[in-house]
Design an enzyme around this catalytic site. Structure first.
Site, PDB file in Angstrom:
ATOM      1  CB  CYS A   1      -1.164  -0.074   1.107  1.00 18.13           C
ATOM      2  SG  CYS A   1      -0.277  -0.531   2.554  1.00 18.13           S
TER       3      CYS A   1
ATOM      4  CG  HIS B   1       0.840   3.860   4.429  1.00 12.63           C
ATOM      5  ND1 HIS B   1       0.085   2.833   4.204  1.00 12.63           N
ATOM      6  CD2 HIS B   1       1.200   3.922   5.537  1.00 12.63           C
ATOM      7  CE1 HIS B   1       0.473   1.835   5.146  1.00 12.63           C
ATOM      8  NE2 HIS B   1       0.914   2.568   5.827  1.00 12.63           N
TER       9      HIS B   1
END
Length: 507
Positions: free
Chosen positions: A82, A142
């Protein structure tokens, strides 16, 4: 007499002002540029009704959205993790250009010590600089977003709450050496009791409140869903949509990794995750997939709430929508339950666009990159192209005006790349070892053809697509969750390499 003349003059000014106000109102009602609804879903693979007819998935709202626009069935992330995936999407730069191969703080993506990012304009900022009112909530970068990116920020709930008092099945460590590996949030089960207790529900409430308003300029609205990220917890009713006796497990061979290079095994060394062999022996495999499908159905419901409000708001006819996920997710393929790989199940992600001038209900099976979201949105919104974007706009492809072969590049760590063409996946690791899969005849990537002389020409062609610029690790980025990446960063960056705290399981 003078008073009378003054009155006429004042009345004329008032009328003129009213005419200008009416003209201004007309521009507000019909702005030159469309709004943007930017929807990110964490860890969502391609198990969608409109794309995957065999998993038993139930996604009526995403399917409804797809009927209004164009969905890519073979889109791929630029990193199967991610942090670097979202940094790439938001900067418009490849991981190999920035050196952001691992996790990184939102605030440190743009760094004075990184020549690629030190003055980069991030995607929401570009809209803000061009006059858009920008708003965002949830997991977009994130964590959430760097300070100042949005005019209005709803923030994000820390972690992936809510959590039960005790884990249901998986302790987060598995068989790992706790000094070398991070702890995963992976677990599965029905929790909590109501949708209203989920942070994603509150995020939709926040967005819906703002969609009901009118604005004097176009808006950019971002929402980042925490699910389908582990732990796979949603209320029981979403599990009930997917009875265990209806669950189909994913294609798997116990000896599947016998023909991959040693470095591939190092990257895939994830003992903190459930292994497929463990899931088979314990009987948990169908239950993990059931929980994943339940989470997809839950997020689909929340997306439906967004679409209903958008349709009722009056903004729908002048709003560009993009829906994406940061990478795929393996549900037993290639021996484990995780992303963290350069294989297809880990890199393939949904990508969907809706815009007034795009085709409706179209599925494109050519490769595409998340890196293309930035330039595509700019073109769809009539904004000038940003010359720093390394991706290419997908608008010509969606309108059948781009007949060139398409390729998608995924990078995981320095000098590890996967190239996806329409038929093949080619992987080249930092030590020069390779994998090649023919998706026409082997969609599950069971047979590595890299050493087959009959495919030498294919390998040679795809090898040319590997990025030539492979920057060392950004010092603000690392992945201390797994030993291979700790070792690679130290080896390639030298003694200056530092580990960055990785957001892991809090409990």
């Amino acid at each position: 007499m003078k008073n009378g003349a003054f009155f006429v003059f004042a009345l004329s000014l008032l009328c003129l002002s009213a005419c200008k106000e009416e003209e201004k109102t007309e521009k507000i009602v019909k702005p030159d540029h469309p709004n943007v609804l930017f929807i990110a879903v964490d860890d969502l693979n391609n198990m969608l009704g409109v794309l995957d007819k065999f998993s038993g998935t139930k996604t009526p709202n995403i399917d409804r959205l797809a009927s209004r626009g164009v969905i890519f069935s073979d889109a791929h992330c630029q990193a199967p993790l991610c942090g670097p995936s979202r940094a790439s999407l938001m900067t418009g730069l490849r991981p190999s250009t920035t050196g952001i191969y691992g996790m990184i703080s939102d605030e440190k993506i743009r760094s004075e010590n990184n020549s690629a990012t030190q003055d980069i304009i991030m995607l929401p900022e570009y809209f803000k600089k061009n006059g858009y009112h920008t708003m965002g909530i949830g997991k977009l970068f994130h964590t959430h977003a760097p300070n100042g990116v949005f005019d209005e920020s709803g923030g994000r709930e820390k972690g992936f709450v809510p959590y039960p008092e005790k884990r249901f099945v998986w302790d987060g460590f598995g068989s790992s050496d706790r000094k070398k590996y991070g702890r995963t949030s992976t677990d599965w089960g029905a929790f909590p009791e109501a949708d209203s207790l989920m942070p994603d529900h509150q995020s939709v409430n926040w967005v819906n409140e703002r969609l009901k308003k009118t604005y004097d300029r176009p808006f950019f609205m971002g929402i980042g869903f925490l699910r389908v990220h582990v732990p796979l917890y949603v209320p029981q009713k979403w599990f009930d949509l997917h009875p265990l006796d209806s669950i189909k497990t994913r294609p798997y061979r116990a000896n599947d990794l016998n023909d991959v290079p040693p470095v591939a095994l190092q990257i895939n060394d994830l003992p903190m995750m459930p292994s497929t062999d463990w899931a088979i022996k314990s009987g948990e495999w169908p239950k993990i997939i059931q929980a994943y499908l339940a989470c997809i159905s839950y997020v689909d419901y929340e997306i439906g709430r967004l679409l209903d409000t958008l349709d009722e708001s009056g903004h729908a006819n002048n709003t560009v929508i993009v829906l994406w996920s940061d990478h795929g997710y393996r549900l037993g393929e290639k021996s484990t339950f995780a992303k963290h790989a350069l294989w297809n199940a880990a890199t393939k992600t949904p990508l969907l666009f809706v815009a007034p001038d795009l085709p409706k209900g179209k599925v494109i099976d050519k490769p595409a990159e998340l890196l293309s979201i930035y330039p595509t949105l700019l073109e769809l919104c009539g904004l000038p192209a940003y010359e720093r974007n390394e991706g290419r706009s997908l608008v010509p492809l969606m309108n059948d005006n781009d007949l060139d072969p398409q390729f998608a590049i995924t990078t995981f760590g320095m000098n590890n790349h996967a190239i996806k063409s329409k038929q093949f996946r080619y992987i080249r690791y930092e030590d020069g070892t390779e994998e090649l899969y023919d998706h026409k005849n082997d969609p599950n990537e069971f047979i590595n053809l890299a050493n087959n002389p009959d495919y030498q020409n294919t390998t040679t062609l795809l090898k040319k697509k590997i990025p030539t610029n492979n920057t060392i690790w950004d010092n603000n980025s690392s992945y201390a969750f797994q030993p291979y990446f700790v070792e690679q960063k130290a080896r390639t960056n030298g003694s200056d390499a530092t580990d960055v705290k990785v957001i892991g399981a809090p409990r």
